[in-house]
Design an enzyme around this catalytic site. Structure first.
Site, PDB file in Angstrom:
ATOM      1  N   HIS A  86       0.860  -1.186   0.000  1.00  0.00           N
ATOM      2  CA  HIS A  86       0.000   0.000   0.000  1.00  0.00           C
ATOM      3  C   HIS A  86       0.893   1.230   0.000  1.00  0.00           C
ATOM      4  CE1 HIS A  86      -3.459   2.565   0.814  1.00  0.00           C
ATOM      5  NE2 HIS A  86      -2.616   3.259   1.571  1.00  0.00           N
ATOM      6  N   ASP A 165     -15.419   1.764   6.928  1.00  0.00           N
ATOM      7  CA  ASP A 165     -14.439   2.732   6.413  1.00  0.00           C
ATOM      8  C   ASP A 165     -15.038   3.548   5.282  1.00  0.00           C
ATOM      9  OD1 ASP A 165     -11.775   3.942   6.041  1.00  0.00           O
ATOM     10  OD2 ASP A 165     -11.977   2.996   4.089  1.00  0.00           O
ATOM     11  N   ARG A 172     -15.154  11.907   6.962  1.00  0.00           N
ATOM     12  CA  ARG A 172     -13.913  12.621   7.288  1.00  0.00           C
ATOM     13  C   ARG A 172     -13.546  13.591   6.168  1.00  0.00           C
ATOM     14  NH1 ARG A 172     -10.063   8.060   7.370  1.00  0.00           N
ATOM     15  NH2 ARG A 172      -8.470   9.639   7.675  1.00  0.00           N
ATOM     16  N   SER A 187      -8.200   3.221   8.633  1.00  0.00           N
ATOM     17  CA  SER A 187      -8.819   3.227   7.309  1.00  0.00           C
ATOM     18  C   SER A 187      -8.021   2.343   6.344  1.00  0.00           C
ATOM     19  CB  SER A 187      -8.878   4.677   6.809  1.00  0.00           C
ATOM     20  OG  SER A 187      -9.245   4.727   5.471  1.00  0.00           O
ATOM     21  N   LYS A 191      -8.969  -2.035   5.261  1.00  0.00           N
ATOM     22  CA  LYS A 191      -9.177  -2.502   3.887  1.00  0.00           C
ATOM     23  C   LYS A 191      -8.147  -3.557   3.510  1.00  0.00           C
ATOM     24  CE  LYS A 191      -9.199   1.758   2.546  1.00  0.00           C
ATOM     25  NZ  LYS A 191      -9.493   3.169   2.480  1.00  0.00           N
TER      26      LYS A 191
HETATM   27  N1  URA Z   1      -6.129   6.508   2.298  1.00  0.00           N
HETATM   28  C1  URA Z   1      -7.085   5.772   2.927  1.00  0.00           C
HETATM   29  O1  URA Z   1      -7.475   4.709   2.455  1.00  0.00           O
HETATM   30  N2  URA Z   1      -7.576   6.230   4.079  1.00  0.00           N
HETATM   31  C2  URA Z   1      -7.162   7.383   4.649  1.00  0.00           C
HETATM   32  O2  URA Z   1      -7.649   7.732   5.704  1.00  0.00           O
HETATM   33  C3  URA Z   1      -6.191   8.156   3.985  1.00  0.00           C
HETATM   34  C4  URA Z   1      -5.675   7.677   2.803  1.00  0.00           C
END
Ligand code: URA
Length: 419
Positions: A86, A165, A172, A187, A191
């Site tokens: 990621h 999320d 947010r 977050s 995922k």
């Molecule tokens: N990317 C995400 O998936 N979540 C966040 O809070 C910030 C960047």
């Protein structure tokens, strides 16, 4: 309403800087997903977290609660390890396109669920959609099928993945509570954990084109992500990488696919290749596939140079409905000269990302269609000596947004004049 959740007490506790217990956080997220906590209450709580932070135990509990709000992909025993990467996002960051097929050539499987552009940073899904026919909306069943047949997939998250999320992130985004390390951690990790991973490498970027402007902030985010991953049983590593100028030469969509293919064929810009190999080596080692980083690096480099990774990418693209051999259009090019002679001192990389958006290559509104043919080619590097009039950017553009983009680009470069 679950008897254990009292929204006012929960919000007040965080407002006053008190620590939640893990079961309180689990009940809070559950109640939110069931609609028993309102968006206004969740927004107030998110602001309290933004202001007062969370302990590592709270962050891990929030991550688990958001992860468990949805489905986790499960894989047949003995078919792994399952790994992923990621990135916190940057300008010209096309590493995912290269790394997923590359890793799939090395005895691991890569179920990569990716995102679209966020602010000035481009999105992997948008880039891939410049390949005619390529689908990024696979169902869970299709994801399983592509991973089983090719060893890797790159697609969007599905509605079943971490729905908490999905809702909290949207909230947010409109309440100025994105830039909070515990909220970002939960977050991202909720995922990624839904992919059913054994190992994960995180590319945490810092600099003018990154979410985190300073290396210290990036280090704090990296530590939070790694500790949280480890607490929930995934082998996590983080690499801090410099994002003070674009990664590679190409910034956009179709042109970034072209550059990715060049790296997959053993060529391409050295910085893109080096970061891809560094991230890949970390995750292969973390997954226990290679005994050390050096061996992992050598194996990955061989897969790029032999063309095996390129073949794997074509196979994955075809399995997702795309045709890599179909030509990808690029908009007409014009060159932008440096304003004066000297040494390139600084690039405001974020402005390059915003220039691509102005040209139509990114979004200003949710769901906006993008033009995959526009973008930039970055022709210099920080520290280069440049002469008056030398081109520093090639701009691929149609007529829309050109003036705005060029104004942004002209203000994005700082040259130190030599006396
Ligand atoms: N990317 C995400 O998936 N979540 C966040 O809070 C910030 C960047």
């Amino acid at each position: 309403m679950s008897p254990s959740v009292d929204p006012l007490r929960m919000i007040a506790a965080k407002r006053d800087g008190r620590e939640h217990q893990p079961d309180q956080i689990a009940a809070w997220i559950d109640a939110y997903v069931r609609g028993e906590v309102g968006d206004e209450q969740m927004a107030a709580w998110a602001m309290a977290v933004y202001l007062n932070g969370m302990s590592t135990a709270e962050t891990a509990a929030l991550t688990q609660a958001m992860w468990r709000s949805g489905t986790t992909l499960t894989w047949e025993a003995g078919t792994g390890p399952y790994v992923d990467k990621h990135s916190t996002g940057g300008i010209g960051d096309k590493v995912s396109l290269i790394l997923a097929p590359l890793l799939a050539c090395c005895d691991v499987r890569v179920p990569m669920l990716s995102g679209r552009g966020l602010g000035p940073t481009g999105g992997t899904l948008d880039k891939l959609e410049s390949i005619p026919g390529f689908r990024t909306d696979l169902s869970l069943e299709e994801i399983r099928h592509v991973v089983e047949s090719c060893g890797c997939v790159i697609t969007g998250t599905t509605p079943e993945i971490a729905p908490a999320d999905r809702r909290l992130y949207a909230l947010r985004d409109v309440t100025a509570t994105v830039a909070s390390i515990p909220l970002i951690t939960a977050s991202i990790m909720s995922k990624k954990l839904s992919e059913g991973l054994d190992a994960l490498v995180l590319d945490v970027k810092y600099g003018s084109g990154a979410f985190m402007k300073s290396r210290d902030d990036a280090k704090r985010l990296a530590d939070s992500l790694v500790v949280t991953g480890q607490k929930v049983g995934v082998a996590c590593r983080a690499v801090l990488s410099d994002m003070n100028q674009p990664l590679g030469r190409m910034v956009g969509n179709a042109n970034e696919v072209d550059e990715s293919v060049a790296v997959l064929e053993g060529g391409g810009p050295p910085d893109v290749r080096a970061l891809t190999l560094e991230l890949g080596a970390e995750v292969l080692h973390a997954a226990g596939v290679e005994p050390n980083i050096g061996a992992a690096h050598t194996r990955l480099a061989r897969m790029l140079d032999s063309g095996r990774a390129r073949e794997k990418f074509s196979q994955m693209v075809a399995a997702q409905g795309g045709n890599l051999d179909h030509p990808r259009a690029l908009a007409p090019a014009r060159e932008l000269p440096v304003p004066r002679a000297g040494i390139v001192e600084q690039i405001d990389a974020e402005k390059l990302g915003y220039a691509v958006i102005a040209l139509g290559g990114g979004r200003r509104r949710l769901g906006q269609a993008i033009d995959h043919s526009v973008g930039l080619e970055y022709l210099i590097r920080i520290g280069d000596r440049v002469s008056q009039g030398q081109p520093w950017l090639r701009v691929f553009a149609h007529n829309g947004g050109v003036e705005e983009a060029i104004d942004l680009l002209n203000s994005a470069i700082r040259i130190h004049e030599e006396s």
